[in-house]
Design a protein around this motif. Structure first.
Motif, PDB file in Angstrom:
ATOM      1  N   ASN A   1      28.774  17.371  21.658  1.00  0.00           N
ATOM      2  CA  ASN A   1      29.408  16.176  21.086  1.00  0.00           C
ATOM      3  C   ASN A   1      30.823  15.988  21.609  1.00  0.00           C
ATOM      4  N   LEU A   2      31.552  17.072  21.797  1.00  0.00           N
ATOM      5  CA  LEU A   2      32.889  16.968  22.375  1.00  0.00           C
ATOM      6  C   LEU A   2      32.825  16.436  23.796  1.00  0.00           C
ATOM      7  N   LEU A   3      31.847  16.891  24.558  1.00  0.00           N
ATOM      8  CA  LEU A   3      31.685  16.391  25.928  1.00  0.00           C
ATOM      9  C   LEU A   3      31.344  14.907  25.934  1.00  0.00           C
ATOM     10  N   LEU A   4      30.460  14.491  25.015  1.00  0.00           N
ATOM     11  CA  LEU A   4      30.096  13.080  24.923  1.00  0.00           C
ATOM     12  C   LEU A   4      31.304  12.236  24.543  1.00  0.00           C
ATOM     13  N   THR A   5      32.067  12.708  23.563  1.00  0.00           N
ATOM     14  CA  THR A   5      33.253  11.958  23.116  1.00  0.00           C
ATOM     15  C   THR A   5      34.281  11.823  24.229  1.00  0.00           C
ATOM     16  N   ALA A   6      34.417  12.875  25.029  1.00  0.00           N
ATOM     17  CA  ALA A   6      35.391  12.849  26.121  1.00  0.00           C
ATOM     18  C   ALA A   6      34.858  12.169  27.373  1.00  0.00           C
ATOM     19  N   GLY A   7      33.587  11.738  27.342  1.00  0.00           N
ATOM     20  CA  GLY A   7      32.999  11.077  28.500  1.00  0.00           C
ATOM     21  C   GLY A   7      32.676  12.024  29.639  1.00  0.00           C
ATOM     22  N   LEU A   8      32.479  13.307  29.336  1.00  0.00           N
ATOM     23  CA  LEU A   8      32.199  14.305  30.363  1.00  0.00           C
ATOM     24  C   LEU A   8      30.698  14.550  30.484  1.00  0.00           C
ATOM     25  N   SER A   9      30.298  15.219  31.548  1.00  0.00           N
ATOM     26  CA  SER A   9      28.885  15.443  31.831  1.00  0.00           C
ATOM     27  C   SER A   9      28.296  16.523  30.926  1.00  0.00           C
ATOM     28  N   TRP A  10      27.014  16.359  30.618  1.00  0.00           N
ATOM     29  CA  TRP A  10      26.288  17.369  29.850  1.00  0.00           C
ATOM     30  C   TRP A  10      26.215  18.693  30.604  1.00  0.00           C
TER      31      TRP A  10
END
Length: 409
Positions: free
Chosen positions: A167-176
């Motif tokens: 979820n932190l990666l999604l919020t920051a717009g980073l790759s899975w």
């Protein structure tokens, strides 16, 4: 003059072994935590993986099924080898391959690469994580349910940690992909710590690993026991409302309800957090209530709440019911797996071997559900998961105690 039954030197040695045993137990639980980090990241990131690699539901089902089938073909051999040799060495090798497989997953450009990496990861997890579970369960053969509850709690914390990472990666717009690289680094730390324990055990007369009483290998006798088959089959049925439901949960919110990937990730996290609360409360509950009594009651409630979750249209109501589902399935795995260990006392490696038989059948379920979802829709296909709680209600014994292999049943 009073004579102390234990000298100061002996007392210090006992205290030292006790501290080392506690630290080793914590390490075993940490290995389960690391393994479930992968589950947490995958559960939230699966819609992104589907979009990134252009996967159909059937291909997702293949991705969720084939690695488990490969792992279950390998695990019987692991159980046999572990019973004859050095479990620490197998765990170290498995941990190294586990971390390497996660890096391959992070680099996957297509389904073939991703599938190959996942097929390498699953048997590595068997050597690294499943053998850690057998080490833990050999410690107190009369408290299998309680030790499995501790194991499940560590796993739930891992799932939640993985979901928070995703979820932190999604919020920051980073790759899975970054999530899998992160877990690979944590796994390397776990392998290094396990190696340190192995080095320490070579320098003392008694290794920190939990001792196991040698028992004759009675694989074919086990296959003739209905009680063992009862727990094996019920474990696979219970998994319908555990891992299988979790695999498709984010996809359900995105595809069937039109939620965003972030909203789907939030829903999965709610399910996990409430489940974690249930795992935490299970430990004191098992001190007062027999595990099978608790399991039967939660399965009955699950058979009511799950259809309500699928039927209600409002998102807030769905989230409330989803939280109830997460709480109700707490303890299913730990109680049932504890009963299986109790049915095969002091033969944890044999548990690992026979479990692979039904897990091969259960490993085909995500593939079948993916195929059905492509043809009839995911929201309709999920109704089949109701088989899980109904099977528990029909298959659980009427008494609350563990049944030994030697029982006439």
């Amino acid at each position: 003059m009073a004579i102390s039954p234990i000298g100061d030197g002996d007392a210090r040695a006992v205290a030292l072994r006790s501290r080392r045993l506690r630290r080793f137990t914590l390490l075993l639980l940490a290995i389960e935590f690391i393994d479930e980090l992968v589950e947490g990241v995958q559960t939230v990131a699966l819609p992104l993986i589907q979009a990134d690699l252009h996967l159909s539901y059937a291909e997702i089902g293949l991705l969720l099924s084939l690695p488990g089938l490969i792992g279950n073909l390998v695990e019987p051999g692991l159980g046999i080898i572990a019973g004859l040799g050095d479990r620490h060495r197998l765990m170290l090798i498995g941990g190294g391959v586990f971390a390497f497989s996660l890096l391959l997953i992070a680099l996957s450009p297509n389904l073939g690469w991703l599938l190959g990496a996942a097929c390498l990861l699953n048997p590595a997890s068997g050597a690294f994580v499943s053998l850690a579970q057998t080490q833990l369960m050999d410690g107190e053969t009369h408290r299998h349910e309680h030790n499995m509850a501790r194991w499940a709690l560590a796993g739930s914390l891992g799932v939640l940690g993985g979901q928070l990472i995703a979820n932190l990666l999604l919020t920051a717009g980073l790759s899975w992909r970054i999530g899998f690289v992160t877990i690979a680094g944590v796994a390397v730390l776990g392998v290094m710590r396990l190696w340190q324990f192995r080095q320490e055990s070579c320098q003392v007369s008694e290794p920190p690993a939990i001792a196991q009483t040698a028992q004759p290998f009675t694989f074919f006798s086990v296959l003739q026991s209905w009680q063992v088959w009862r727990w094996l089959l019920l474990l696979e049925c219970s998994d319908l409302m555990l891992a299988v439901f979790g695999h498709f949960l984010a996809l359900y919110f995105v595809a069937s309800l039109g939620s965003s990937v972030t909203q789907a990730g939030l829903a999965v996290t709610i399910w996990t957090i409430v489940g974690l609360l249930g795992d935490f409360l299970l430990l004191p509950i098992l001190e007062k209530v027999p595990g099978l009594v608790y399991l039967r009651g939660s399965a009955a409630l699950m058979a009511i709440v799950f259809p309500a979750f699928l039927l209600v249209p409002a998102l807030p109501a769905k989230l409330i019911l989803l939280g109830m589902l997460g709480f109700l399935n707490s303890g299913w795995y730990s109680i049932l797996k504890g009963q299986l260990y109790s049915a095969l006392p002091e033969q944890s490696n044999l548990v690992l071997t026979v479990s692979s038989l039904t897990q091969m059948m259960g490993g085909c379920i995500p593939l079948a559900l993916g195929w059905l979802s492509d043809r009839y829709g995911l929201d309709l296909t999920l109704w089949l998961l109701l088989i899980g709680p109904l099977s528990l209600l029909m298959g659980l014994p009427r008494h609350s105690g563990g049944v030994l292999l030697s029982d006439p049943d």
